[in-house]
Design a protein around this motif. Structure first.
Motif, PDB file in Angstrom:
ATOM      1  N   GLN A 199       0.837  -1.214   0.000  1.00  0.00           N
ATOM      2  CA  GLN A 199       0.000   0.000   0.000  1.00  0.00           C
ATOM      3  C   GLN A 199       0.876   1.272   0.000  1.00  0.00           C
ATOM      4  O   GLN A 199       0.603   2.279  -0.691  1.00  0.00           O
ATOM      5  CB  GLN A 199      -0.941   0.012   1.198  1.00  0.00           C
ATOM      6  CG  GLN A 199      -2.004  -1.043   1.142  1.00  0.00           C
ATOM      7  CD  GLN A 199      -2.881  -1.082   2.393  1.00  0.00           C
ATOM      8  OE1 GLN A 199      -2.649  -0.247   3.297  1.00  0.00           O
ATOM      9  NE2 GLN A 199      -3.901  -1.959   2.370  1.00  0.00           N
TER      10      GLN A 199
ATOM     11  N   SER B 138       2.380   1.809  -3.369  1.00  0.00           N
ATOM     12  CA  SER B 138       1.362   2.323  -4.295  1.00  0.00           C
ATOM     13  C   SER B 138       1.105   3.800  -4.037  1.00  0.00           C
ATOM     14  O   SER B 138       0.960   4.586  -4.971  1.00  0.00           O
ATOM     15  CB  SER B 138       0.057   1.492  -4.087  1.00  0.00           C
ATOM     16  OG  SER B 138      -0.972   2.033  -4.910  1.00  0.00           O
ATOM     17  N   SER B 139       1.079   4.134  -2.719  1.00  0.00           N
ATOM     18  CA  SER B 139       0.843   5.552  -2.399  1.00  0.00           C
ATOM     19  C   SER B 139       2.003   6.421  -2.905  1.00  0.00           C
ATOM     20  O   SER B 139       1.794   7.534  -3.382  1.00  0.00           O
ATOM     21  CB  SER B 139       0.694   5.707  -0.889  1.00  0.00           C
ATOM     22  OG  SER B 139      -0.431   4.951  -0.420  1.00  0.00           O
TER      23      SER B 139
ATOM     24  N   GLN C 145       3.901   5.748  -5.431  1.00  0.00           N
ATOM     25  CA  GLN C 145       3.801   5.891  -6.890  1.00  0.00           C
ATOM     26  C   GLN C 145       2.764   6.949  -7.265  1.00  0.00           C
ATOM     27  O   GLN C 145       2.959   7.737  -8.174  1.00  0.00           O
ATOM     28  CB  GLN C 145       3.397   4.531  -7.498  1.00  0.00           C
ATOM     29  CG  GLN C 145       4.499   3.506  -7.437  1.00  0.00           C
ATOM     30  CD  GLN C 145       4.048   2.151  -7.994  1.00  0.00           C
ATOM     31  OE1 GLN C 145       2.865   2.032  -8.383  1.00  0.00           O
ATOM     32  NE2 GLN C 145       5.008   1.212  -8.070  1.00  0.00           N
ATOM     33  N   GLN C 146       1.651   6.928  -6.582  1.00  0.00           N
ATOM     34  CA  GLN C 146       0.631   7.929  -6.860  1.00  0.00           C
ATOM     35  C   GLN C 146       1.137   9.329  -6.547  1.00  0.00           C
ATOM     36  O   GLN C 146       0.878  10.290  -7.283  1.00  0.00           O
ATOM     37  CB  GLN C 146      -0.637   7.631  -6.005  1.00  0.00           C
ATOM     38  CG  GLN C 146      -1.379   6.356  -6.432  1.00  0.00           C
ATOM     39  CD  GLN C 146      -2.559   6.067  -5.538  1.00  0.00           C
ATOM     40  OE1 GLN C 146      -2.830   6.836  -4.595  1.00  0.00           O
ATOM     41  NE2 GLN C 146      -3.289   4.997  -5.889  1.00  0.00           N
ATOM     42  N   LEU C 147       1.839   9.426  -5.396  1.00  0.00           N
ATOM     43  CA  LEU C 147       2.369  10.753  -5.017  1.00  0.00           C
ATOM     44  C   LEU C 147       3.373  11.206  -6.044  1.00  0.00           C
ATOM     45  O   LEU C 147       3.411  12.397  -6.441  1.00  0.00           O
ATOM     46  CB  LEU C 147       3.014  10.646  -3.631  1.00  0.00           C
ATOM     47  CG  LEU C 147       3.619  11.906  -3.092  1.00  0.00           C
ATOM     48  CD1 LEU C 147       2.507  12.986  -2.905  1.00  0.00           C
ATOM     49  CD2 LEU C 147       4.300  11.655  -1.732  1.00  0.00           C
ATOM     50  N   THR C 148       4.177  10.321  -6.539  1.00  0.00           N
ATOM     51  CA  THR C 148       5.175  10.677  -7.537  1.00  0.00           C
ATOM     52  C   THR C 148       4.477  11.114  -8.822  1.00  0.00           C
ATOM     53  O   THR C 148       4.872  12.081  -9.477  1.00  0.00           O
ATOM     54  CB  THR C 148       6.112   9.459  -7.799  1.00  0.00           C
ATOM     55  OG1 THR C 148       6.723   9.066  -6.569  1.00  0.00           O
ATOM     56  CG2 THR C 148       7.165   9.830  -8.839  1.00  0.00           C
ATOM     57  N   ALA C 149       3.483  10.418  -9.197  1.00  0.00           N
ATOM     58  CA  ALA C 149       2.746  10.759 -10.409  1.00  0.00           C
ATOM     59  C   ALA C 149       2.079  12.111 -10.233  1.00  0.00           C
ATOM     60  O   ALA C 149       2.075  12.972 -11.160  1.00  0.00           O
ATOM     61  CB  ALA C 149       1.672   9.674 -10.718  1.00  0.00           C
TER      62      ALA C 149
END
Length: 307
Positions: A297, A300-301, A303-307
């Motif tokens: 998790q 994934s968070s 990766q989302q923050l990076t995106a």
């Protein structure tokens, strides 16, 4: 009375040995007494028989001399035989006195009484013939010799022969009695031997029963214990060597019970520990899975923050 096996094995042997020694001593003493008594009785009987035979032989010899003196008319012959007759008569008197002194049996006394009566008749007939011859009546002397002296001689010698036969029969009876007593001793010894054999068989049977039966039970108990039956009862009430084996077997059974109990307790402890370890492993695996899920998790968070 409780006896150990060694005592039970030695007791019959010692008892039979003592019995045989006692019997041997008793038989030896009895046999010695019988031999002595039989020897004395046989010597007495043979002495009486010898005296009776000698008495009759001397009497017969003297009778022949007396008859020859009555028949003959030779003064020289009469003079020659007179001292022989006197000497023989003296020996007869000596033997007769010895026979009278030794006679104790009623049959012997009766036979001697008959001899004495026959002797009196013979002496009376002999003196009558001698008086007729001394009176010069040779014919009367020969008549008396034929009618009185010869029958008296025959009766006298027959009475003595009857006494000789009586002594011979008594001597044979003494020998037979001695043989009978010896056979009684033999039968007594055989009876004792039979008793000894019987006692030996009974004692052996009792000893075998006292040893083999408990040993068979011990074998059965040992087999049950070997099969895992630790509840087998062991009779340990004896005080002999078998009792010692029984107590040792009971102690071994109790020790095996203790060992099996300890092994069971250890196995239960190991089972509890294994369960706790398994539970801890399951909890650790669960936590590891939760941590992995949290990491996923987080990634994934990120990766989302990076995106």
């Amino acid at each position: 009375m409780r006896l150990n096996i060694a005592t039970r094995l030695w007791l019959p042997t010692l008892a039979i040995t003592g019995l045989l020694l006692a019997v041997g001593t008793a038989v030896s003493l009895r046999t010695a007494g019988q031999i002595q008594a039989a020897g004395e009785a046989l010597r007495s009987a043979e002495s009486k028989l010898y005296d009776a035979a000698a008495w009759r032989g001397l009497t017969q010899a003297n009778v022949v001399r007396v008859v020859a003196s009555l028949i003959g008319n030779d003064p020289a012959l009469d003079a020659a035989m007179k001292p022989e007759i006197a000497e023989t008569a003296a020996r007869i008197t000596e033997i007769q006195q010895r026979v009278d002194a030794a006679a104790a049996d009623p049959q012997e006394r009766a036979a001697l009484d008959r001899i004495a009566e026959a002797r009196k008749a013979y002496i009376a007939a002999r003196e009558s013939a001698g008086q007729a011859k001394a009176g010069g009546d040779a014919a009367a002397a020969k008549t008396l010799l034929a009618d009185k002296v010869q029958p008296a001689v025959t009766a006298y010698l027959a009475a003595q022969q009857a006494y000789v036969d009586l002594q011979r029969a008594q001597t044979a009876a003494v020998r037979a009695a001695s043989g009978t007593e010896r056979m009684r001793s033999v039968w007594a010894v055989l009876a004792v031997v039979a008793v000894v054999i019987t006692l030996l068989m009974v004692s052996t049977m009792l000893t075998v029963r006292a040893i083999c039966r408990p040993m068979a039970r011990l074998v059965e108990v040992a087999r049950r214990i070997g099969d895992g039956d630790l509840d087998a009862e062991v009779d340990s009430g004896r005080d002999d060597e078998i009792g010692a084996v029984q107590r040792a077997l009971a102690a071994m059974r109790d020790a095996l019970r203790g060992i099996v109990g300890q092994v069971r307790q250890s196995a239960e402890s190991i089972q509890v520990a294994s369960s706790e370890v398994a539970s801890g492993n399951a909890d650790l695996s669960h936590r590891t899975e939760e941590t992995a899920s949290n990491l996923q998790q987080t990634a994934s968070s990120l990766q989302q923050l990076t995106a």
